[in-house]
Design an enzyme around this catalytic site. Sequence first.
Site, PDB file in Angstrom:
ATOM      1  N   ASN A   1      24.928  45.298  -6.164  1.00 49.85           N
ATOM      2  CA  ASN A   1      24.171  45.749  -7.345  1.00 49.85           C
ATOM      3  C   ASN A   1      23.989  47.269  -7.418  1.00 49.85           C
ATOM      4  OD1 ASN A   1      22.480  45.387  -5.123  1.00 49.85           O
ATOM      5  ND2 ASN A   1      20.690  44.953  -6.381  1.00 49.85           N
TER       6      ASN A   1
ATOM      7  N   GLU B   1      16.608  43.654   3.755  1.00 54.65           N
ATOM      8  CA  GLU B   1      16.104  43.942   2.403  1.00 54.65           C
ATOM      9  C   GLU B   1      16.634  42.838   1.501  1.00 54.65           C
ATOM     10  OE1 GLU B   1      14.101  46.176   1.510  1.00 54.65           O
ATOM     11  OE2 GLU B   1      14.204  47.714   3.072  1.00 54.65           O
TER      12      GLU B   1
ATOM     13  N   CYS C   1      16.957  43.961  -6.961  1.00 55.80           N
ATOM     14  CA  CYS C   1      16.166  43.107  -6.070  1.00 55.80           C
ATOM     15  C   CYS C   1      14.708  43.154  -6.474  1.00 55.80           C
ATOM     16  CB  CYS C   1      16.338  43.530  -4.625  1.00 55.80           C
ATOM     17  SG  CYS C   1      16.100  45.287  -4.353  1.00 55.80           S
TER      18      CYS C   1
ATOM     19  N   GLU D   1      13.348  50.547   4.756  1.00 58.48           N
ATOM     20  CA  GLU D   1      14.310  51.634   4.630  1.00 58.48           C
ATOM     21  C   GLU D   1      13.540  52.821   4.048  1.00 58.48           C
ATOM     22  OE1 GLU D   1      17.211  51.399   5.831  1.00 58.48           O
ATOM     23  OE2 GLU D   1      17.956  49.354   5.608  1.00 58.48           O
TER      24      GLU D   1
HETATM   25  P1  NDP Z   1      24.929  38.001  -0.641  1.00 58.97           P
HETATM   26  O1  NDP Z   1      23.669  38.025   0.129  1.00 58.97           O
HETATM   27  O2  NDP Z   1      25.752  36.780  -0.619  1.00 58.97           O
HETATM   28  O3  NDP Z   1      25.871  39.229  -0.175  1.00 58.97           O
HETATM   29  C1  NDP Z   1      25.395  40.494   0.263  1.00 58.97           C
HETATM   30  C2  NDP Z   1      26.338  41.028   1.327  1.00 58.97           C
HETATM   31  O4  NDP Z   1      26.365  40.138   2.452  1.00 58.97           O
HETATM   32  C3  NDP Z   1      27.794  41.127   0.868  1.00 58.97           C
HETATM   33  O5  NDP Z   1      28.404  42.230   1.490  1.00 58.97           O
HETATM   34  C4  NDP Z   1      28.392  39.830   1.382  1.00 58.97           C
HETATM   35  O6  NDP Z   1      29.779  39.864   1.548  1.00 58.97           O
HETATM   36  C5  NDP Z   1      27.702  39.723   2.728  1.00 58.97           C
HETATM   37  N1  NDP Z   1      27.666  38.369   3.284  1.00 58.97           N
HETATM   38  C6  NDP Z   1      27.777  37.182   2.626  1.00 58.97           C
HETATM   39  N2  NDP Z   1      27.677  36.157   3.513  1.00 58.97           N
HETATM   40  C7  NDP Z   1      27.509  36.709   4.735  1.00 58.97           C
HETATM   41  C8  NDP Z   1      27.331  36.171   6.042  1.00 58.97           C
HETATM   42  N3  NDP Z   1      27.317  34.868   6.280  1.00 58.97           N
HETATM   43  N4  NDP Z   1      27.191  37.032   7.084  1.00 58.97           N
HETATM   44  C9  NDP Z   1      27.199  38.363   6.875  1.00 58.97           C
HETATM   45  N5  NDP Z   1      27.361  38.937   5.656  1.00 58.97           N
HETATM   46  C10 NDP Z   1      27.501  38.116   4.599  1.00 58.97           C
HETATM   47  O7  NDP Z   1      24.611  38.368  -2.092  1.00 58.97           O
HETATM   48  P2  NDP Z   1      25.587  38.217  -3.322  1.00 58.97           P
HETATM   49  O8  NDP Z   1      26.204  39.553  -3.440  1.00 58.97           O
HETATM   50  O9  NDP Z   1      26.524  37.079  -3.264  1.00 58.97           O
HETATM   51  O10 NDP Z   1      24.535  37.864  -4.424  1.00 58.97           O
HETATM   52  C11 NDP Z   1      23.922  36.569  -4.463  1.00 58.97           C
HETATM   53  C12 NDP Z   1      22.484  36.710  -4.773  1.00 58.97           C
HETATM   54  O11 NDP Z   1      21.843  37.545  -3.802  1.00 58.97           O
HETATM   55  C13 NDP Z   1      22.213  37.415  -6.069  1.00 58.97           C
HETATM   56  O12 NDP Z   1      22.357  36.608  -7.173  1.00 58.97           O
HETATM   57  C14 NDP Z   1      20.812  37.872  -5.837  1.00 58.97           C
HETATM   58  O13 NDP Z   1      19.932  36.810  -6.040  1.00 58.97           O
HETATM   59  C15 NDP Z   1      20.809  38.279  -4.398  1.00 58.97           C
HETATM   60  N6  NDP Z   1      21.025  39.706  -4.176  1.00 58.97           N
HETATM   61  C16 NDP Z   1      19.967  40.483  -3.807  1.00 58.97           C
HETATM   62  C17 NDP Z   1      20.132  41.815  -3.603  1.00 58.97           C
HETATM   63  C18 NDP Z   1      19.023  42.693  -3.197  1.00 58.97           C
HETATM   64  O14 NDP Z   1      19.149  43.909  -3.269  1.00 58.97           O
HETATM   65  N7  NDP Z   1      17.914  42.153  -2.753  1.00 58.97           N
HETATM   66  C19 NDP Z   1      21.421  42.445  -3.788  1.00 58.97           C
HETATM   67  C20 NDP Z   1      22.496  41.541  -4.127  1.00 58.97           C
HETATM   68  C21 NDP Z   1      22.264  40.226  -4.300  1.00 58.97           C
HETATM   69  P3  NDP Z   1      30.745  39.317   0.379  1.00 58.97           P
HETATM   70  O15 NDP Z   1      30.541  40.221  -0.770  1.00 58.97           O
HETATM   71  O16 NDP Z   1      32.075  39.407   0.987  1.00 58.97           O
HETATM   72  O17 NDP Z   1      30.300  37.912   0.093  1.00 58.97           O
END
Ligand code: NDP
Length: 493
Positions: A157, A255, A289, A467
């Site tokens: 994001n 976070e 977030c 952070e």
């Molecule tokens: P994820 O939590 O799935 O992904 C965030 C990061 O973690 C990405 O780099 C992802 O890699 C990586 N990741 C995914 N699975 C694993 C794992 N098992 N072990 C280690 N790293 C992992 O978020 P998404 O981007 O898929 O978004 C899904 C939902 O998460 C959103 O709809 C929202 O609700 C929330 N979100 C919250 C954020 C915040 O700032 N609080 C930011 C983004 C999302 P990869 O991209 O390769 O899957």
Amino acid sequence: MSAGSTPSEYGLFIGGASLPASRGERAPVLDPATNRPIATAPVGRADDARHAMEVAESAFRNSGWAEDDGGRRARALYRLARLLEERAESFAVLETTNMGKTIRESKGDIGYVVRTLDYVAGLADKIEGETIPVPGARLDYTLREPLGVTVHIAPWNYPLLLAIRSVAPALAAGNAVVLKPASLTPLTALSFAALAKEAGVPDGIFNVVVGPGGEVGETLVTDPRCRSVSFTGSSEVGQRIAELAARRVIPMTLELGGKSPVVVLPDADLDRAAKGIGFGIFGNAGQMCWAGSRLIVPDALHDELVAKVSKIANGLKLGPGSESTSEMGPVVSADQLDRVVGFVEEARSAGSTVVAGGDRAKEPPLDAGNFVRPTIVTGVSPEQRVVREEVFGPVLSVLRYGQVDEAVRLANDTRYGLFAALWTRDLSQAHTLARQLEAGMVSINEPPTTFPQSPFGGYKESGIGFEQGRRVVESYTRRKNVIVNLGSAKAKK
Ligand code: NDP
């Protein structure tokens, strides 16, 4: 590789060089405004992750980065800030093309990264221990040492901003870093790593591995060389990371998600509140977030405030982020679009009223991209999924209250606790309520706002640790106590 030249084929960034993924796999990177490919990115696997850890560990031991008094690291980070400032425009364009946000928002993000680098650069040579009075002729003191190799896993994001928010202090503290950006949005992180090399960060101190989170992310966290993990993303993946980190007994900063309440008190300036509410849920197409996604409003003001926020929602110009007239860009992917629209459909089926937006944009050329109309849902109950779960899109749910204590109860009725906003002219009441809200960050008469010097973190399932802020660099160090017997006969227990 630089953002200015926008290469069409990116590599992993390991040991100061751009490398193909070990199995040669590549994946297209799409523009969310059109769903057309803009580049290809390498698909790293577990062996790429292990290679990055090995290179980082070697650089940590041999480059002199960790032993420096902080002056060299400060200078490199300041230089990096200046280089990014010079190329801010091209980085912003790249961020917008990859993630979809408006160019104004991307410029804001890149400016924020510059400020973060300047801020932590100023802390790099101020990492100090303490001397501690102890009985007898002894000297007791502490050292702050870097952790070693730190792993950083970032979401899509705010691709560069959220990655560098934790990478920069880890570098300032003398660590070697391995960053895994989100698979959807790897381009600015890869370009930034090349810039860090140009700024004088030694080869192997800053590495970027792109690849599926489940494989690459988990390999990084479980690697014996990983000394801490900083993760920003969903609560579900955060819980998984916490399990893995706990098994290895390594520190973590998480976070995670939010479902942040915006409490409007009866005496609030409604015009000002409406603008702040709109910014807090429609900014970044709601993919924040800490989006203020639950509006909690007095019964008597409900219709008036909903009308004001609806006017803002309906007036926002949707369009590709690259067009300067666009006020809201697409959401990041077609999957995310389906997820967001699914939440709204479910609320509609449950009898709630969609008073603004509620669907994807169907007119050309927006129909080719992932555009969701800014949406407001009223007539919701606290049990509905649209009220309880993180939608991560431009969807505001409106809850009503009678007495202020009911507003606080509604605000705290969530598994999350990242952020809460209060709108009121009564500052005495605002400060009192700020203490009652279960959130790591509260804003009073402000939409979600933060600065590199302000701690950023959540309560409850929104995360662990903070952070930003003055202590952030220290959080990427470990403390060692040293006790010295000064040799005098008087040294006794
Ligand atoms: P994820 O939590 O799935 O992904 C965030 C990061 O973690 C990405 O780099 C992802 O890699 C990586 N990741 C995914 N699975 C694993 C794992 N098992 N072990 C280690 N790293 C992992 O978020 P998404 O981007 O898929 O978004 C899904 C939902 O998460 C959103 O709809 C929202 O609700 C929330 N979100 C919250 C954020 C915040 O700032 N609080 C930011 C983004 C999302 P990869 O991209 O390769 O899957």
